[in-house]
Design a protein around this motif. Structure first.
Motif, PDB file in Angstrom:
ATOM      1  N   UNK A  74      80.344  48.374  28.863  1.00 36.35           N
ATOM      2  CA  UNK A  74      78.613  47.693  28.713  1.00 36.35           C
ATOM      3  C   UNK A  74      78.505  47.495  29.692  1.00 36.35           C
ATOM      4  N   UNK A  75      80.043  46.917  30.844  1.00 35.01           N
ATOM      5  CA  UNK A  75      78.594  46.485  32.577  1.00 35.01           C
ATOM      6  C   UNK A  75      77.864  47.396  33.293  1.00 35.01           C
ATOM      7  N   UNK A  76      78.019  48.770  32.477  1.00 38.64           N
ATOM      8  CA  UNK A  76      77.671  49.596  33.254  1.00 38.64           C
ATOM      9  C   UNK A  76      76.366  50.364  32.434  1.00 38.64           C
ATOM     10  N   UNK A  77      76.112  49.500  31.610  1.00 38.00           N
ATOM     11  CA  UNK A  77      75.168  49.988  30.572  1.00 38.00           C
ATOM     12  C   UNK A  77      75.187  51.210  29.919  1.00 38.00           C
ATOM     13  N   UNK A 120      75.647  54.195  37.379  1.00 32.45           N
ATOM     14  CA  UNK A 120      75.433  53.206  38.257  1.00 32.45           C
ATOM     15  C   UNK A 120      74.301  54.141  39.107  1.00 32.45           C
ATOM     16  N   UNK A 121      73.869  55.200  38.772  1.00 36.62           N
ATOM     17  CA  UNK A 121      72.630  55.870  39.267  1.00 36.62           C
ATOM     18  C   UNK A 121      71.328  55.790  38.290  1.00 36.62           C
ATOM     19  N   UNK A 122      71.662  55.444  37.127  1.00 33.74           N
ATOM     20  CA  UNK A 122      70.653  54.348  36.346  1.00 33.74           C
ATOM     21  C   UNK A 122      70.272  55.963  35.136  1.00 33.74           C
ATOM     22  N   UNK A 123      71.577  56.858  35.197  1.00 32.38           N
ATOM     23  CA  UNK A 123      71.309  58.147  33.913  1.00 32.38           C
ATOM     24  C   UNK A 123      71.836  57.083  32.779  1.00 32.38           C
ATOM     25  N   UNK A 131      92.108  51.215  31.081  1.00 26.24           N
ATOM     26  CA  UNK A 131      91.322  50.198  30.717  1.00 26.24           C
ATOM     27  C   UNK A 131      89.919  49.910  30.937  1.00 26.24           C
ATOM     28  N   UNK A 132      89.719  50.820  31.762  1.00 27.17           N
ATOM     29  CA  UNK A 132      88.673  51.044  32.806  1.00 27.17           C
ATOM     30  C   UNK A 132      87.396  51.013  31.766  1.00 27.17           C
TER      31      UNK A 132
END
Length: 118
Positions: A69-72, A30-33, A63-64
């Motif tokens: 993919x939502x977090x790339x 989420x911090x683009x790492x 399940x998380x």
């Protein structure tokens, strides 16, 4: 952008280690790492589908992994030897993972700026 690799080595239940590793991976992404996940040893058990952790009083965080993919987070690897040692294969995995032999895992770890083991 840092290349962070998170290695899962422990079984999913019985300790908070794997859940903390997943939380760390999602937070880092989420911090683009650039985040890569590698499952080895008993860590491959985190990938098993149809787990029922509520029966032993644990939270179902497995399940998380489907949210990666939502977090790339697209680079997700599993040690082929670890799967075979536990009589498992890719069909047992709840998410899409790429199998690697130990030598390829070593090469992948060398590409990382930082490696965190959970």
């Amino acid at each position: 952008m840092k290349k962070i690799t998170v290695v899962f080595r422990h079984a999913p239940h019985g300790s908070a280690s794997s859940r903390e590793g997943l939380d760390f991976a999602l937070l880092s992404a989420s911090f683009e790492q650039q985040v890569t996940l590698i499952f080895v040893d008993d860590g491959v058990l985190n990938l098993l589908a149809n787990q029922q952790p509520a029966q032993i009083g644990c939270r179902d965080y497995i399940a998380t992994f489907k949210a990666l993919p939502l977090y790339d987070i697209e680079q997700v690897f599993v040690c082929q030897q670890s799967l075979q040692a536990r009589t498992l294969n890719l069909e047992h995995c709840a998410i899409t993972v790429e199998p690697l032999e130990p030598e390829a895992i070593t090469a992948q770890l060398q590409l990382a700026d930082e490696v965190f083991v959970y």
